[in-house]
Design an enzyme around this catalytic site. Structure first.
Site, PDB file in Angstrom:
ATOM      1  N   CYS A 124       0.837  -1.203   0.000  1.00 53.17           N
ATOM      2  CA  CYS A 124       0.000   0.000   0.000  1.00 53.17           C
ATOM      3  C   CYS A 124       0.872   1.253   0.000  1.00 53.17           C
ATOM      4  O   CYS A 124       0.639   2.188  -0.780  1.00 53.17           O
ATOM      5  CB  CYS A 124      -0.930  -0.015   1.207  1.00 53.17           C
ATOM      6  N   CYS A 220      -6.275  -3.625   7.234  1.00 57.07           N
ATOM      7  CA  CYS A 220      -7.522  -2.856   7.183  1.00 57.07           C
ATOM      8  C   CYS A 220      -8.659  -3.564   6.463  1.00 57.07           C
ATOM      9  O   CYS A 220      -9.822  -3.390   6.825  1.00 57.07           O
ATOM     10  CB  CYS A 220      -7.253  -1.490   6.543  1.00 57.07           C
TER      11      CYS A 220
END
Length: 394
Positions: A124, A220
């Site tokens: 990410c 997440c």
């Protein structure tokens, strides 16, 4: 309290390293909705910088609103917007769900299916936050992009350097090794020299509504900690079963998919032999999970891929001369001594003493051996080099 920037001496450098007053320095603050990034935005605003807050919507906004401990979705977007309103800065939300799914979630699933163990937070940072968001900041005319990561950036003789955070318990260098020098030139990390306790105090001082908000936890987009469920959803049919095989060749049982296993795993194997057994190798093409005694987990070195070098000189020079380094193979482990080199022409690191339970797909992060805090770079583990020849042959 704000800083008076009306009279700024010529040549004076501001807190972000620019030779101009804060009010002439535009900063994009990456705001996840958590305490750390909110404090960064508030600090910079208080110092008089021209701050713009940006939050990336990374995954299923609707389903994530009630999820606790996430980032970049649902309630966190609302929190980032509310903090921005409270401190008086503009705030924008950019929809990066498709990009995040393609670059992070899909890679996560495919890496597990290959028998490796991914680290999506690194992907990410590497492919979304420090790529797309950084580019957006430049398009907005920003001088830099500031984040709430616990890591330090300094200017060295060969350009910007990456250093471990002052607060060792919060250091995030393991997840940021892939940050390039070009990215470092534009990035700033205002929290790198602060302990977490002081950051919480600053959040209260600035009266931020997120001051007591818990830190984000786990991955997440994995709401209940079940990686296998996420992989199954992204890759239907990925839970194809196979055999659990001992290093000596005995078939000990069956499994319901290699996505349920990782190197070093002991619990949940579903086999009973009287002796402790660990996953020592995953043969994804053959759908075999290979188990053995603890000593079979020992690794003498690692072949690396996507290696990012931040040290002095070139990677080729360092590897050719067997540069001494500290090597960290998990975020929760201390770095251990070893050296850079080559194995069959591929960049590799070799441990002074064998390291236990190293999984393909994880990161090997390199640090200066001479007691400094400098991060020299790192790479993803393409293949561990087992100390036990039985594992090599399995």
């Amino acid at each position: 309290m704000t800083i008076d920037t009306a009279a700024w001496p010529a040549g004076r450098v501001n807190s972000l390293g620019f030779a101009k007053p804060p009010h002439e320095t535009r900063v994009v603050a990456a705001m996840s909705g958590g305490v750390d990034s909110s404090v960064v935005a508030a600090m910079l605003k208080a110092e008089g910088y021209d701050v713009i807050g940006i939050t990336l919507q990374l995954y299923d906004h609707g389903a994530a609103i009630e999820k606790k401990g996430a980032c970049c979705a649902g309630q966190d977007i609302h929190d980032a917007r509310n903090v921005s309103d409270a401190i008086g800065i503009p705030h924008y939300v950019l929809d990066y769900e498709s990009r995040f799914r393609e670059q992070v979630m899909e890679d996560f699933a495919d890496t597990y299916l290959s028998g490796s163990t991914p680290i999506p937070c690194i992907r990410c940072n590497q492919t979304v936050k420090f790529a797309d968001l950084l580019a957006t900041a430049k398009e907005l005319g920003a001088d830099c992009l500031a984040t709430g990561h616990y890591i330090r950036r300094t200017d060295g003789p060969e350009g910007p350097e990456l250093h471990r955070a002052q607060d060792a318990s919060r250091d995030q260098s393991y997840f940021l090794f892939a940050t390039t020098r070009a990215q470092l030139d534009f990035l700033r990390f205002p929290l790198g020299s602060l302990p977490k306790s002081e950051v919480r105090e600053l959040a209260e001082k600035f009266a931020l509504q997120v001051a007591a908000k818990p830190d984000s936890q786990d991955i997440c987009f994995v709401p209940d900690g079940s990686y296998a469920k996420v992989v199954e959803k992204l890759r239907p049919g990925s839970g194809r079963g196979g055999e659990i095989v001992h290093l000596d060749g005995r078939v000990l049982g069956k499994h319901e998919g290699v996505i349920h296993y990782t190197i070093g795993q002991r619990r949940g194997l579903g086999v009973a032999t009287g002796d402790p057994l660990f996953v020592v190798k995953i043969d994804a093409p053959a759908r075999r999970v290979i188990v053995g005694p603890r000593e079979a987990l020992m690794t003498r070195g690692l072949l690396l891929e996507e290696l990012n070098w931040l040290g002095q000189g070139s990677l080729e020079e360092a590897a050719t001369h067997g540069a001494r380094v500290l090597i960290r193979v998990r975020s929760t482990r201390p770095p251990v001594p070893g050296r850079l080199g080559y194995e069959d022409g591929v960049p590799a690191v070799f441990f002074d003493a064998p390291e236990e339970g190293v999984a393909r797909g994880q990161a090997a992060v390199l640090y200066d051996l001479e007691g400094s805090t400098r991060i020299l770079g790192g790479g993803f583990i393409a293949r561990p080099l087992p100390a036990d020849e039985r594992v090599v042959a399995a």
